[in-house]
Design a protein around this motif. Structure first.
Motif, PDB file in Angstrom:
ATOM      1  N   LEU A 114      44.667  79.930  76.549  1.00 52.37           N
ATOM      2  CA  LEU A 114      44.011  79.102  76.410  1.00 52.37           C
ATOM      3  C   LEU A 114      45.230  77.974  75.945  1.00 52.37           C
ATOM      4  O   LEU A 114      45.114  78.150  75.668  1.00 52.37           O
ATOM      5  CB  LEU A 114      42.979  78.628  76.008  1.00 52.37           C
ATOM      6  CG  LEU A 114      41.614  80.044  76.249  1.00 52.37           C
ATOM      7  CD1 LEU A 114      40.443  79.780  75.799  1.00 52.37           C
ATOM      8  CD2 LEU A 114      40.861  80.133  78.233  1.00 52.37           C
ATOM      9  N   ARG A 115      44.700  77.129  77.033  1.00 52.20           N
ATOM     10  CA  ARG A 115      45.549  75.392  76.093  1.00 52.20           C
ATOM     11  C   ARG A 115      45.282  74.602  76.710  1.00 52.20           C
ATOM     12  O   ARG A 115      44.138  73.709  77.371  1.00 52.20           O
ATOM     13  CB  ARG A 115      46.906  75.958  76.711  1.00 52.20           C
ATOM     14  CG  ARG A 115      46.990  75.256  78.999  1.00 52.20           C
ATOM     15  CD  ARG A 115      48.054  74.787  78.851  1.00 52.20           C
ATOM     16  NE  ARG A 115      49.418  73.654  78.293  1.00 52.20           N
ATOM     17  CZ  ARG A 115      48.926  72.453  79.158  1.00 52.20           C
ATOM     18  NH1 ARG A 115      48.393  72.992  80.272  1.00 52.20           N
ATOM     19  NH2 ARG A 115      49.822  72.159  78.482  1.00 52.20           N
ATOM     20  N   ASP A 116      44.860  72.944  75.754  1.00 51.22           N
ATOM     21  CA  ASP A 116      44.755  71.757  76.423  1.00 51.22           C
ATOM     22  C   ASP A 116      45.177  71.018  77.670  1.00 51.22           C
ATOM     23  O   ASP A 116      46.621  71.314  77.348  1.00 51.22           O
ATOM     24  CB  ASP A 116      44.948  70.793  75.132  1.00 51.22           C
ATOM     25  CG  ASP A 116      44.110  71.091  73.772  1.00 51.22           C
ATOM     26  OD1 ASP A 116      43.096  72.052  73.483  1.00 51.22           O
ATOM     27  OD2 ASP A 116      44.223  70.930  72.650  1.00 51.22           O
ATOM     28  N   ALA A 117      44.088  70.850  78.214  1.00 54.03           N
ATOM     29  CA  ALA A 117      45.138  69.565  79.835  1.00 54.03           C
ATOM     30  C   ALA A 117      43.948  68.643  79.383  1.00 54.03           C
ATOM     31  O   ALA A 117      43.230  68.785  78.396  1.00 54.03           O
ATOM     32  CB  ALA A 117      44.679  70.825  80.676  1.00 54.03           C
ATOM     33  N   HIS A 118      44.756  67.281  80.718  1.00 47.00           N
ATOM     34  CA  HIS A 118      42.954  66.111  81.022  1.00 47.00           C
ATOM     35  C   HIS A 118      42.685  66.325  81.651  1.00 47.00           C
ATOM     36  O   HIS A 118      43.315  66.990  82.233  1.00 47.00           O
ATOM     37  CB  HIS A 118      43.962  65.082  80.381  1.00 47.00           C
ATOM     38  CG  HIS A 118      45.307  64.813  81.801  1.00 47.00           C
ATOM     39  ND1 HIS A 118      44.146  64.667  83.075  1.00 47.00           N
ATOM     40  CD2 HIS A 118      46.815  65.044  81.640  1.00 47.00           C
ATOM     41  CE1 HIS A 118      45.334  64.368  83.552  1.00 47.00           C
ATOM     42  NE2 HIS A 118      46.827  64.597  83.136  1.00 47.00           N
ATOM     43  N   GLU A 119      41.315  66.042  81.597  1.00 50.25           N
ATOM     44  CA  GLU A 119      40.582  65.966  82.637  1.00 50.25           C
ATOM     45  C   GLU A 119      41.664  65.046  83.983  1.00 50.25           C
ATOM     46  O   GLU A 119      41.908  64.368  84.341  1.00 50.25           O
ATOM     47  CB  GLU A 119      39.803  65.296  82.693  1.00 50.25           C
ATOM     48  CG  GLU A 119      38.639  66.399  81.675  1.00 50.25           C
ATOM     49  CD  GLU A 119      36.767  65.725  81.656  1.00 50.25           C
ATOM     50  OE1 GLU A 119      37.224  64.468  82.141  1.00 50.25           O
ATOM     51  OE2 GLU A 119      36.041  65.741  81.129  1.00 50.25           O
ATOM     52  N   THR A 120      41.214  65.826  85.272  1.00 46.43           N
ATOM     53  CA  THR A 120      41.369  65.078  86.823  1.00 46.43           C
ATOM     54  C   THR A 120      41.049  63.397  86.096  1.00 46.43           C
ATOM     55  O   THR A 120      39.242  63.195  87.031  1.00 46.43           O
ATOM     56  CB  THR A 120      41.456  65.876  87.823  1.00 46.43           C
ATOM     57  OG1 THR A 120      41.194  67.095  87.798  1.00 46.43           O
ATOM     58  CG2 THR A 120      41.313  65.618  89.322  1.00 46.43           C
ATOM     59  N   GLY A 121      42.308  62.773  87.367  1.00 48.45           N
ATOM     60  CA  GLY A 121      41.770  61.266  86.813  1.00 48.45           C
ATOM     61  C   GLY A 121      41.091  60.466  85.483  1.00 48.45           C
ATOM     62  O   GLY A 121      40.629  59.772  85.035  1.00 48.45           O
TER      63      GLY A 121
END
Length: 294
Positions: A114-121
């Motif tokens: 698991l890792r962090d990402a930003h939401e689309t848009g």
């Protein structure tokens, strides 16, 4: 391996679904007509969503799961990849070159992390994504990028130069412009670094990869001479100081620091100084041309 296809074959995606079933949109497409799960990767555009599909140092394809808002879960397409062997399905990969796709061949799931990402848009909203590590069962016929980080069983700690682009958010959201507070922090860090170097200190920034993580942590400053871990904040609000203490606790797990301090633009008010003392954290702030430590 999909019947009638060879790795490297390029054809319209609609033809793939006409022959093998599955959803015609989205990154993961389990089929009801054939015992296959198909996945589609487009590393060229994935960074816009905080995704880093590509090869890791162990020769495994790291593939980010589906779900553009909120934490990703092992449901729907993600669940179909997770259980592809148990359900008797092969896992088939494609490189997306809209409207065409290139067949990469068959893969098998090795494990996940698991890792962090930003939401689309919305680059301001962080969430947790699933990364599948997949082993190819044939020679993959096209070039794919490498992932920036391969998760390891032990922490990895390096000293890197003090540069603005070395931030945790710049890794997760590379296209986002720095906020005003972040620019103030960067300016404060540069001033204090210059001061320390003028005193003969060896100064850098720690790049930390915790065990099993796919994203790095970056401290604001690491004074090697004093063995002091420093986190900068652009204001002296309670929220900012609480945030700084949490970051120092996080980084401090991986380095033998003699002192942990918060670098701020002015002297915090009395209760916040008491809070920092209670947390065992020092404070550094400028007063004209000199630097005050409490």
């Amino acid at each position: 391996m999909l019947s009638g296809l060879s790795p490297g074959d390029r054809l319209p995606r609609r033809e793939i679904h006409a022959r093998f079933g599955g959803r015609r949109q989205g990154g993961i497409s389990p089929s009801r007509e054939a015992p296959v799960v198909m996945f589609f990767t487009d590393p060229r555009t994935g960074h816009q969503h905080g995704y880093y599909d590509g090869w890791d140092e162990q020769g495994l394809l790291n593939y980010v799961g589906e779900g553009q808002q909120g934490d990703q879960r092992f449901t729907q397409g993600n669940k179909s990849i997770l259980l592809h062997r148990e359900e008797g399905r092969t896992l088939e990969g494609f490189l997306a070159n809209s409207p065409d796709v290139t067949y990469l061949g068959e893969f098998e799931l090795v494990d996940t992390y698991l890792r962090d990402a930003h939401e689309t848009g919305n680059e301001d909203a962080l969430r947790q994504v699933i990364v599948f590590r997949l082993r190819p069962r044939n020679k993959v016929p096209v070039e794919l990028p490498s992932t920036p980080i391969t998760p390891t069983a032990a922490p990895v700690v390096n000293t890197v130069p003090v540069e603005e682009q070395h931030t945790e958010r710049s890794f997760v959201t590379p296209n986002r412009e720095p906020y005003e507070l972040e620019r103030l922090e960067a300016s404060l860090v540069r001033r204090y670094r210059n001061h320390l170097q003028s005193q003969g200190h060896a100064v850098g920034r720690l790049r930390i990869i915790p065990p099993g993580e796919g994203s790095p942590l970056y401290s604001d400053l690491w004074d090697e001479t004093r063995r002091e871990l420093v986190e900068a904040k652009g204001s002296v609000t309670r929220e900012q100081l609480r945030h700084a203490v949490g970051q120092l606790l996080d980084y401090g797990r991986f380095v033998d620091a003699s002192v942990c301090s918060v670098l701020v633009p002015s002297r915090p008010r009395r209760d916040l100084l008491d809070y920092l003392r209670h947390a065992g954290v020092g404070v550094i702030y400028p007063d004209g041309d000199r630097w005050v430590r409490e």
